[in-house]
Design a protein around this motif. Structure first.
Motif, mmCIF file in Angstrom:
data_model
loop_
_atom_site.group_PDB
_atom_site.id
_atom_site.type_symbol
_atom_site.label_atom_id
_atom_site.label_comp_id
_atom_site.label_asym_id
_atom_site.label_seq_id
_atom_site.Cartn_x
_atom_site.Cartn_y
_atom_site.Cartn_z
ATOM 1 N N GLU A 209 32.378 48.256 17.611
ATOM 2 C CA GLU A 209 32.886 47.594 16.412
ATOM 3 C C GLU A 209 34.281 47.065 16.707
ATOM 4 N N LEU A 210 34.389 45.752 16.811
ATOM 5 C CA LEU A 210 35.639 45.068 17.106
ATOM 6 C C LEU A 210 35.769 43.881 16.163
ATOM 7 N N PRO A 211 36.959 43.318 16.021
ATOM 8 C CA PRO A 211 37.081 42.136 15.164
ATOM 9 C C PRO A 211 36.123 41.009 15.539
ATOM 10 N N ASP A 212 35.897 40.805 16.853
ATOM 11 C CA ASP A 212 35.029 39.691 17.240
ATOM 12 C C ASP A 212 33.556 40.064 17.299
ATOM 13 N N THR A 213 33.213 41.317 16.968
ATOM 14 C CA THR A 213 31.791 41.665 16.876
ATOM 15 C C THR A 213 31.334 41.825 15.434
ATOM 16 N N ARG A 214 32.231 41.626 14.478
ATOM 17 C CA ARG A 214 31.807 41.683 13.081
ATOM 18 C C ARG A 214 30.801 40.567 12.823
ATOM 19 N N HIS A 215 29.660 40.919 12.232
ATOM 20 C CA HIS A 215 28.568 39.975 11.988
ATOM 21 C C HIS A 215 28.179 39.247 13.273
ATOM 22 N N LEU A 216 28.166 40.000 14.370
ATOM 23 C CA LEU A 216 27.670 39.439 15.622
ATOM 24 C C LEU A 216 26.267 38.877 15.420
ATOM 25 N N LEU A 217 25.466 39.601 14.647
ATOM 26 C CA LEU A 217 24.167 39.071 14.230
ATOM 27 C C LEU A 217 24.336 38.473 12.837
ATOM 28 N N ASP A 218 24.667 37.197 12.803
ATOM 29 C CA ASP A 218 24.826 36.473 11.551
ATOM 30 C C ASP A 218 23.501 35.817 11.177
ATOM 31 N N ALA A 219 23.508 34.998 10.146
ATOM 32 C CA ALA A 219 22.266 34.382 9.675
ATOM 33 C C ALA A 219 21.601 33.540 10.764
ATOM 34 N N ARG A 220 22.405 32.808 11.535
ATOM 35 C CA ARG A 220 21.822 31.965 12.585
ATOM 36 C C ARG A 220 21.124 32.811 13.641
ATOM 37 N N ARG A 221 21.766 33.869 14.058
ATOM 38 C CA ARG A 221 21.171 34.697 15.117
ATOM 39 C C ARG A 221 20.007 35.530 14.597
ATOM 40 N N ILE A 222 20.089 35.984 13.372
ATOM 41 C CA ILE A 222 18.954 36.723 12.812
ATOM 42 C C ILE A 222 17.726 35.816 12.736
ATOM 43 N N ALA A 223 17.959 34.524 12.470
ATOM 44 C CA ALA A 223 16.848 33.571 12.415
ATOM 45 C C ALA A 223 16.203 33.360 13.784
ATOM 46 N N LEU A 224 16.930 33.674 14.869
ATOM 47 C CA LEU A 224 16.371 33.515 16.205
ATOM 48 C C LEU A 224 15.332 34.582 16.539
ATOM 49 N N LEU A 225 15.382 35.713 15.846
ATOM 50 C CA LEU A 225 14.445 36.792 16.141
ATOM 51 C C LEU A 225 13.018 36.336 15.862
ATOM 52 N N ARG A 226 12.127 36.622 16.785
ATOM 53 C CA ARG A 226 10.751 36.150 16.677
ATOM 54 C C ARG A 226 10.018 36.842 15.533
ATOM 55 N N PRO A 227 8.944 36.236 15.019
ATOM 56 C CA PRO A 227 8.169 36.868 13.950
ATOM 57 C C PRO A 227 7.690 38.258 14.362
ATOM 58 N N HIS A 228 7.828 39.206 13.427
ATOM 59 C CA HIS A 228 7.403 40.596 13.611
ATOM 60 C C HIS A 228 8.265 41.351 14.619
ATOM 61 N N ALA A 229 9.463 40.837 14.902
ATOM 62 C CA ALA A 229 10.401 41.578 15.740
ATOM 63 C C ALA A 229 10.926 42.787 14.974
ATOM 64 N N VAL A 230 11.518 43.705 15.723
ATOM 65 C CA VAL A 230 12.122 44.904 15.146
ATOM 66 C C VAL A 230 13.577 44.963 15.595
ATOM 67 N N LEU A 231 14.477 45.187 14.655
ATOM 68 C CA LEU A 231 15.896 45.329 14.949
ATOM 69 C C LEU A 231 16.303 46.781 14.687
ATOM 70 N N ILE A 232 16.934 47.409 15.670
ATOM 71 C CA ILE A 232 17.389 48.796 15.554
ATOM 72 C C ILE A 232 18.910 48.799 15.662
ATOM 73 N N ASN A 233 19.584 49.444 14.722
ATOM 74 C CA ASN A 233 21.045 49.535 14.785
ATOM 75 C C ASN A 233 21.489 50.984 14.665
ATOM 76 N N THR A 234 21.989 51.526 15.786
ATOM 77 C CA THR A 234 22.597 52.852 15.783
ATOM 78 C C THR A 234 24.082 52.766 16.119
ATOM 79 N N ALA A 235 24.644 51.538 16.117
ATOM 80 C CA ALA A 235 26.029 51.334 16.525
ATOM 81 C C ALA A 235 26.944 51.375 15.299
ATOM 82 N N ARG A 236 27.193 50.232 14.700
ATOM 83 C CA ARG A 236 27.991 50.143 13.484
ATOM 84 C C ARG A 236 27.379 49.081 12.573
ATOM 85 N N GLY A 237 27.398 49.347 11.277
ATOM 86 C CA GLY A 237 26.775 48.444 10.321
ATOM 87 C C GLY A 237 27.406 47.079 10.280
ATOM 88 N N SER A 238 28.707 46.999 10.576
ATOM 89 C CA SER A 238 29.409 45.718 10.453
ATOM 90 C C SER A 238 28.949 44.690 11.474
#
Length: 346
Positions: free
Chosen positions: A230-259
């Protein structure tokens, strides 16, 4: 590592103070580990504090050489340094020290260590288990079986194909946890991709992965697991544009930081029914009881349990005790936190 001899211990045990909440203390220090701690350092009464306000705490700090910190520790700022002129080291029994140790400690040359390597083990194990279960689409089959009460049936046709053989796992961040996850995935028939601007191709190859750009990794992966700091430049690293890149039926796992994830964009994508998200961390954390995340289809929440808990915390205590023993013996630490790394570590 062998314990100090009785003669050495009796002669010059450094004074120490534990700063953590009661639950952390109870989990970390069972009778054997507490006995080892007493053999290494001189502990006053009480052994543990979780509040440094008041004259008694100030008096304890005045003679303290080693602070052993953990979950629930008060923030260690310049005022603590001023009150502890003989302080030599802060030995942290958890992972990140950034939220509770001031940069002033490094400026004064205080040794700071953490048990981040030990805490990476259960996080990586949790991630591996989640990857394998999600890759098999277990939750969908369990829910379908519960609803339809039949082993076969057309309901199975709506479940996406399993990807545990020949699928692709993307790892964001070749951190301690990211590296361990990649290594744990070696025995399985999966391609592992890594995205990390600070990693080299050789670093990824050493753990059985291939280094690629983040956008390419997101578009190519069936399962994506986040292990970046979690750093200033990793906030919303997965923003709307990048989330849209995930293929249909992909799975995202986050055990790092919510931000690191744009929560609103994630909710919108999951509501389309084309993405699952397994979140052990959220933004904010903890969530308010009325958060829409609890009821968003496709989002699975766990209450920040990937890291060490219960018996697993023994690894953290052992790591801290080993560091204290090295300090007492005049040996270099194994898990020193370098001040210059604070800008890129979790």
């Amino acid at each position: 590592m062998a314990q100090l001899s009785a003669d050495r211990v009796d002669a010059d045990r450094p004074s120490a103070l534990l700063l953590m909440n009661a639950r952390a203390f109870g989990d970390l220090f069972d009778p054997d580990r507490l006995s080892r701690l007493h053999g290494l350092v001189a502990l006053g009464d009480p052994v543990r504090l979780d509040d440094l306000r008041g004259p008694d705490a100030v008096a304890r700090l005045a003679s303290t050489e080693i602070l052993v910190t953990g979950w629930g520790s008060p923030v260690l700022g310049p005022d603590v340094l001023a009150a502890a002129p003989g302080l030599r080291a802060v030995i942290h029994t958890g992972g990140s020290v950034k939220q509770h140790v001031s940069p002033a400690f490094w400026d004064r040359g205080i040794l700071v260590t953490s048990a981040a390597d030990a805490n990476a083990i259960p996080v990586a194990e949790f991630t591996l288990a989640t990857i394998l279960l999600e890759g098999k689409r277990v939750a969908s089959y369990v829910e379908g079986y519960r609803r339809h009460r039949e082993v076969g049936g057309v309901w199975r046709d709506a479940i996406p194909s399993a990807v545990n053989f020949g699928g692709t796992v993307g790892i964001i961040g070749l951190s301690r946890v990211g590296r361990r996850v990649a290594e744990l995935l070696r025995p399985f028939g999966l391609e592992v991709l890594v995205a990390d601007p600070h990693a080299r191709h050789a670093d990824a190859s050493a753990v059985g992965a291939r280094l690629v750009e983040l956008d390419s990794m997101l578009a190519a992966s069936d399962i994506v697991s986040i292990h970046a700091p979690e750093l200033p430049d990793t906030r919303h690293l997965l923003d709307a544009r990048r989330i849209a890149l995930l293929r249909p039926h992909a799975v995202l796992i986050n055990t790092a930081r919510g931000s690191l994830v744009d929560t609103e964009a994630l909710i919108r994508r999951c509501r389309l029914g084309t993405l699952r998200a397994i979140l052990d961390v959220t933004d904010p954390e903890p969530l308010p009881a009325d958060s829409v995340l609890f009821d968003t289809p496709g989002i699975v929440l766990s209450p920040h349990i990937a890291g060490a808990m219960h018996a697993e915390t023994g690894r953290l205590a052992d790591s801290a005790l080993d560091e204290i023993e090295r300090l007492c013996r005049g040996l270099p630490p194994v898990h020193r936190v370098e001040g210059e790394s604070l800008g890129i570590i979790a």
